[in-house]
Design a protein around this motif. Structure first.
Motif, PDB file in Angstrom:
ATOM      1  N   PHE A 307       0.832  -1.200   0.000  1.00 47.71           N
ATOM      2  CA  PHE A 307       0.000   0.000   0.000  1.00 47.71           C
ATOM      3  C   PHE A 307       0.870   1.255   0.000  1.00 47.71           C
ATOM      4  O   PHE A 307       1.877   1.324   0.701  1.00 47.71           O
ATOM      5  N   ILE A 308       0.454   2.227  -0.804  1.00 39.62           N
ATOM      6  CA  ILE A 308       1.152   3.510  -0.859  1.00 39.62           C
ATOM      7  C   ILE A 308       0.263   4.563  -0.211  1.00 39.62           C
ATOM      8  O   ILE A 308      -0.846   4.810  -0.690  1.00 39.62           O
ATOM      9  N   PRO A 309       0.696   5.194   0.877  1.00 42.41           N
ATOM     10  CA  PRO A 309      -0.120   6.241   1.502  1.00 42.41           C
ATOM     11  C   PRO A 309      -0.366   7.367   0.500  1.00 42.41           C
ATOM     12  O   PRO A 309       0.570   7.905  -0.095  1.00 42.41           O
ATOM     13  N   MET A 310      -1.629   7.725   0.300  1.00 43.43           N
ATOM     14  CA  MET A 310      -1.940   8.760  -0.679  1.00 43.43           C
ATOM     15  C   MET A 310      -1.384  10.121  -0.282  1.00 43.43           C
ATOM     16  O   MET A 310      -1.142  10.973  -1.146  1.00 43.43           O
ATOM     17  N   VAL A 326      -0.095  -0.636   7.771  1.00 42.93           N
ATOM     18  CA  VAL A 326      -1.224   0.230   7.427  1.00 42.93           C
ATOM     19  C   VAL A 326      -1.930   0.711   8.682  1.00 42.93           C
ATOM     20  O   VAL A 326      -1.827   0.099   9.751  1.00 42.93           O
ATOM     21  N   GLU A 327      -2.667   1.811   8.541  1.00 44.04           N
ATOM     22  CA  GLU A 327      -3.400   2.404   9.654  1.00 44.04           C
ATOM     23  C   GLU A 327      -4.865   2.600   9.277  1.00 44.04           C
ATOM     24  O   GLU A 327      -5.199   2.767   8.099  1.00 44.04           O
ATOM     25  N   ASN A 331      -6.109   6.774   3.393  1.00 47.09           N
ATOM     26  CA  ASN A 331      -6.292   6.295   2.039  1.00 47.09           C
ATOM     27  C   ASN A 331      -4.971   5.782   1.472  1.00 47.09           C
ATOM     28  O   ASN A 331      -3.940   6.449   1.598  1.00 47.09           O
ATOM     29  N   TYR A 332      -5.045   4.593   0.867  1.00 47.99           N
ATOM     30  CA  TYR A 332      -3.853   3.974   0.293  1.00 47.99           C
ATOM     31  C   TYR A 332      -4.109   3.558  -1.152  1.00 47.99           C
ATOM     32  O   TYR A 332      -5.177   3.015  -1.474  1.00 47.99           O
ATOM     33  N   ARG A 352      -9.392   2.290   1.988  1.00 48.87           N
ATOM     34  CA  ARG A 352      -9.253   2.794   3.354  1.00 48.87           C
ATOM     35  C   ARG A 352      -9.557   1.649   4.308  1.00 48.87           C
ATOM     36  O   ARG A 352     -10.572   0.964   4.169  1.00 48.87           O
ATOM     37  N   PHE A 353      -8.680   1.425   5.277  1.00 45.73           N
ATOM     38  CA  PHE A 353      -8.884   0.343   6.243  1.00 45.73           C
ATOM     39  C   PHE A 353      -9.856   0.794   7.327  1.00 45.73           C
ATOM     40  O   PHE A 353      -9.737   1.882   7.887  1.00 45.73           O
TER      41      PHE A 353
END
Length: 504
Positions: A307-310, A326-327, A331-332, A352-353
């Protein structure tokens, strides 16, 4: 009926056994994902791509992320094309004979996503069985196998130049389903794989109107078109009159929110709705809780996730993190490595998690501006290319614009609505619209399909903006300045509705 009831009981018993395996990866997510990664690397170490990037020397995630670049379709297309021309061992062991045709990119009208035998069996088909397993576990009194599942898929063609097939992913799956699935589904395989939509729709209605349908599977916009046609053909007031045992709609591909009330009305009673997150590149998520709006991230389908943090997304310097970092709430952009030979592939979706124990997600958008209210996946580069042609041909010029969907209502097709601020207006706005629409079809095959005979999408609705409209709108929003940009595309009407009011 007794035989069907027994069959339903036996099948439900066996598919619920899968729940134990799902609960296992829910409780051991990181171990599951590490196993997937190392297995993929081992299997593909002797492929061309594996040799280039030294798969045989990778023994950790750190090695993996250091040795292998994150790629887009444009980056990866030369390798896919080699596989599509029949060369073995390019990105995945052996030959890849099937390719899912998907919406285009900046450089191509369509993408061709590799579908290996492993991904077909261990990802796409496995996900289908899991979807039913999860539903059966949540609803022990279900009657899925007492009635038919109405599936709505695409067409399939043989790619003429090479010994490979391409088509919609749904069609590839239908063509390869085991015989026992055919017993429980409608329409027939022959009808499901028809290419010409209008003829296909008539054939589907002819078959399904006399069936006892208990479940639906498909994209909400296309399924709505079918159900409206079914009612027109049969004269029923609602779908429940025709199919009283209908209990669930398994849907995916586009947001269901704009359609939920329409489905309640057309069906005529409350049923269950289960969302899935699938794409040509893989099957990623399944709603595992009744009434929820989040999906369980499926971790044992041969897909390794990054995942790449937006907030730090930079197309020129893409840096990803593994699942363990991830958190919730962020948005990733999703990056996938699959058992079809996609390696660190930037799929273009953002998620989004909502939970980390287990990992559950919501689809939050795309990495670029888009409209995908009907499965058309219209990207900003498609629009800008079409506008350039329209301006050139009509001797006009545009300074600002934005577009949004007009959602289906009361049996009418949807549309796209646009507002263009011209610095040099075309002499005939209708002619401009026609050219714009035609070039959108030429650069985006999904848009072209949805525009066919105005079935899902009508002709675009185009407005000419009064001078300085966008400047005034940005000023009201406190968004004046070089770093603030007019949103070109939106999947809702948040931007266009205020602009249309101001333009009156």
């Amino acid at each position: 009926m007794a035989t069907k009831a027994l069959f339903n009981t036996v099948v439900n018993y066996f598919i619920r056994q899968r729940i134990d395996q799902i609960q296992n990866f829910m409780s051991r997510p990181l171990e599951t994902q590490n196993g997937v990664l190392l297995s993929q690397l081992f299997l593909a170490e002797n492929t061309d791509y594996g040799k280039i990037h030294g798969f045989n020397s990778i023994s950790s995630y750190e090695d993996f992320s250091r040795n292998i670049p994150i790629v887009t379709y444009e980056d990866f297309e030369p390798f896919i094309e080699q596989a599509r021309q029949g060369k073995p061992d390019v990105i995945w062991p052996g030959y890849i004979r099937k390719f899912a045709k998907s919406s285009g990119t900046t450089n191509a009208k369509s993408k061709f996503i590799p579908i290996s035998e492993e991904s077909l069996a261990d990802c796409h088909f496995k996900a289908g069985k899991d979807l039913v397993s999860i539903y059966a576990n949540n609803h022990p009194d279900n009657c899925l196998f007492l009635n038919k599942n109405l599936r709505l898929g695409g067409s399939s063609e043989l790619y003429k130049d090479y010994n490979t097939k391409f088509g919609d992913l749904s069609a590839i799956m239908i063509e390869n389903l085991p015989f026992w699935v055919e017993i429980t589904t409608t329409p027939s395989k022959k009808v499901s794989l028809m290419s010409e939509w209008e003829s296909k729709l008539k054939a589907i209605i002819s078959e399904v109107k006399n069936e006892d349908v208990g479940s639906l599977t498909g994209v909400p916009s296309w399924m709505m078109v079918l159900l409206q046609r079914v009612l027109a053909e049969t004269g029923n007031k609602n779908i429940s009159e025709l199919w009283p045992n209908l209990e669930v709609f398994f849907h995916g591909g586009i947001s269901f929110k704009p359609y939920k009330e329409q489905y309640r009305k057309i069906i005529g009673k409350d049923i269950n709705y289960y969302e899935i997150y699938n794409a040509s590149e893989g099957f990623f998520g399944i709603q595992d809780q009744a009434g929820s709006d989040e999906m369980l991230l499926m971790l044992d389908y041969g897909i390794f996730y990054e995942f790449i943090p937006m907030e730090t997304f930079d197309p020129k310097n893409l840096e990803a993190i593994p699942l363990e970092k991830v958190e919730i709430g962020k948005n990733y952009a999703m990056v996938i490595t699959t058992n079809s030979g996609l390696w660190r592939y930037l799929i273009g979706d953002t998620v989004r998690f909502t939970s980390l124990k287990p990992f559950r997600i919501k689809i939050s958008g795309r990495t670029k501006h888009f409209i995908n209210a009907f499965g058309e996946e219209l990207m900003i580069d498609n629009v800008e290319t079409a506008l350039s042609k329209a301006c050139e041909i009509t001797d006009s010029c545009i300074s600002d614009f934005t577009g949004a969907p007009v959602f289906m209502k009361d049996g009418e097709s949807g549309a796209h609505e646009w507002i263009f601020e011209f610095t040099k207006a075309p002499k005939d706005l209708a002619h401009f619209t026609e050219i714009f629409d035609g070039h959108l079809k030429s650069v985006n095959s999904d848009y072209e399909a949805k525009r066919y005979n105005n079935i899902t999408l009508k002709k675009p609705i185009v407005h000419a903006a009064k001078p300085h409209l966008f400047y005034e709108w940005m000023s009201l929003r406190g968004k004046l300045g070089g770093q603030n940009k007019v949103p070109r595309l939106s999947n809702d009407r948040e931007y266009i509705d205020p602009l249309l009011i101001m333009n009156q």
